[in-house]
Write a protein that holds these residues in place. Structure first.
Motif, short mmCIF file in Angstrom:
data_model
loop_
_atom_site.label_atom_id
_atom_site.label_comp_id
_atom_site.label_asym_id
_atom_site.label_seq_id
_atom_site.Cartn_x
_atom_site.Cartn_y
_atom_site.Cartn_z
N ALA A 159 20.78 27.24 11.79
CA ALA A 159 20.74 25.78 11.97
C ALA A 159 20.03 25.44 13.28
N GLU A 160 20.36 26.19 14.31
CA GLU A 160 19.71 25.98 15.61
C GLU A 160 18.23 26.31 15.52
N ALA A 161 17.90 27.40 14.83
CA ALA A 161 16.50 27.78 14.66
C ALA A 161 15.73 26.69 13.93
N ALA A 162 16.32 26.14 12.87
CA ALA A 162 15.66 25.08 12.11
C ALA A 162 15.39 23.87 12.99
N SER A 163 16.35 23.55 13.85
CA SER A 163 16.18 22.42 14.77
C SER A 163 15.03 22.66 15.73
N HIS A 164 14.96 23.88 16.27
CA HIS A 164 13.89 24.21 17.22
C HIS A 164 12.52 24.25 16.53
N ALA A 217 11.88 29.73 21.11
CA ALA A 217 13.32 29.48 21.08
C ALA A 217 13.85 29.58 19.65
N ALA A 218 13.08 29.07 18.69
CA ALA A 218 13.49 29.14 17.28
C ALA A 218 13.53 30.57 16.79
N ASP A 219 12.50 31.36 17.13
CA ASP A 219 12.48 32.77 16.74
C ASP A 219 13.68 33.52 17.30
#
Length: 225
Positions: free
Chosen positions: A213-218, A202-204
């Motif tokens: 920001a979303e990637a960092a959270s995942h 999901a982060a990738d």
């Protein structure tokens, strides 16, 4: 976004009146709603309805819930057999499709539809579209959280496992388009290895489309799991 401050006494009383369509609340009851809700709009609406239902059932003032969670739980308890469907739906997520819920519930169509109708009529969830393509949304995240929290942890984990299994099988297209959803259910099901891998996927995906920001959270969730 509109920031809604606490309502004053006059507005809270008016909202309580409007929230109850099948009964008339007397002045003493309205005063009680205003006092217990402290002007929080969602609480005004929910508590006014619970008070009306309690009065219809011959209940006393002492039975009126003093907190929003208790208020919401009281309404969920009044669903009867439909309560289980509301709880299962809460595990699936705040928003969910009829097809996915039916798959997880493992009950006949007629039973699931009747239960959903009852929850919708109780004004706890909102329905969009027509069956079997209908989608649903809990009216407020606190409604979903209350239904979710009423389940035993072992039961929640089992249901999360069932959702993850459905997402990797029959609903694989949804899992592919919403990898964070699959990651969440795998994690809550206790499947750490697959959950961490799904969070990384999901982060990738988020990073590839510039949602950093979303990637960092995942990525953080992947490391945590």
């Amino acid at each position: 976004h509109l920031t809604l401050a606490r309502l004053n006494g006059r507005h809270a009383r008016e909202m309580a009146r409007l929230a109850v369509t099948r009964a008339v609340l007397d002045d003493r009851t309205l005063d009680l709603v205003v006092e217990r809700t402290d002007g929080v709009p969602l609480f005004v609406e929910e508590l006014a309805r619970v008070v009306a239902e309690t009065n219809d059932a011959g209940g006393s003032e002492q039975q009126i819930p003093a907190t929003l969670a208790e208020s919401l739980m009281a309404r969920i308890d009044r669903l009867g057999a439909a309560k289980e469907i509301a709880q299962i739906a809460a595990v699936v997520g705040r928003g969910f499709s009829y097809d996915l819920l039916r798959e997880i519930a493992g009950k006949p169509d007629e039973e699931v539809r009747a239960a959903l109708d009852r929850v919708v009529n109780a004004d706890l969830i909102l329905a969009t579209g027509t069956l079997p393509e209908a989608t649903y949304l809990f009216k407020h995240v606190m409604v979903r959280d209350t239904a979710y929290g009423s389940l035993l942890k072992s039961r929640r984990r089992k249901l999360h496992r069932a959702v993850a299994r459905a997402l990797t099988g029959k609903f694989s297209q949804q899992a592919e388009s919403e990898p964070a959803l699959l990651a969440y259910h795998l994690t809550e099901a206790g499947d750490g290895d697959r959950g961490a891998a799904a969070w990384q996927k999901a982060a990738d995906r988020s990073a590839a489309r510039g949602a950093f920001a979303e990637a960092a959270s995942h990525y953080s969730r992947a490391l945590e799991v």
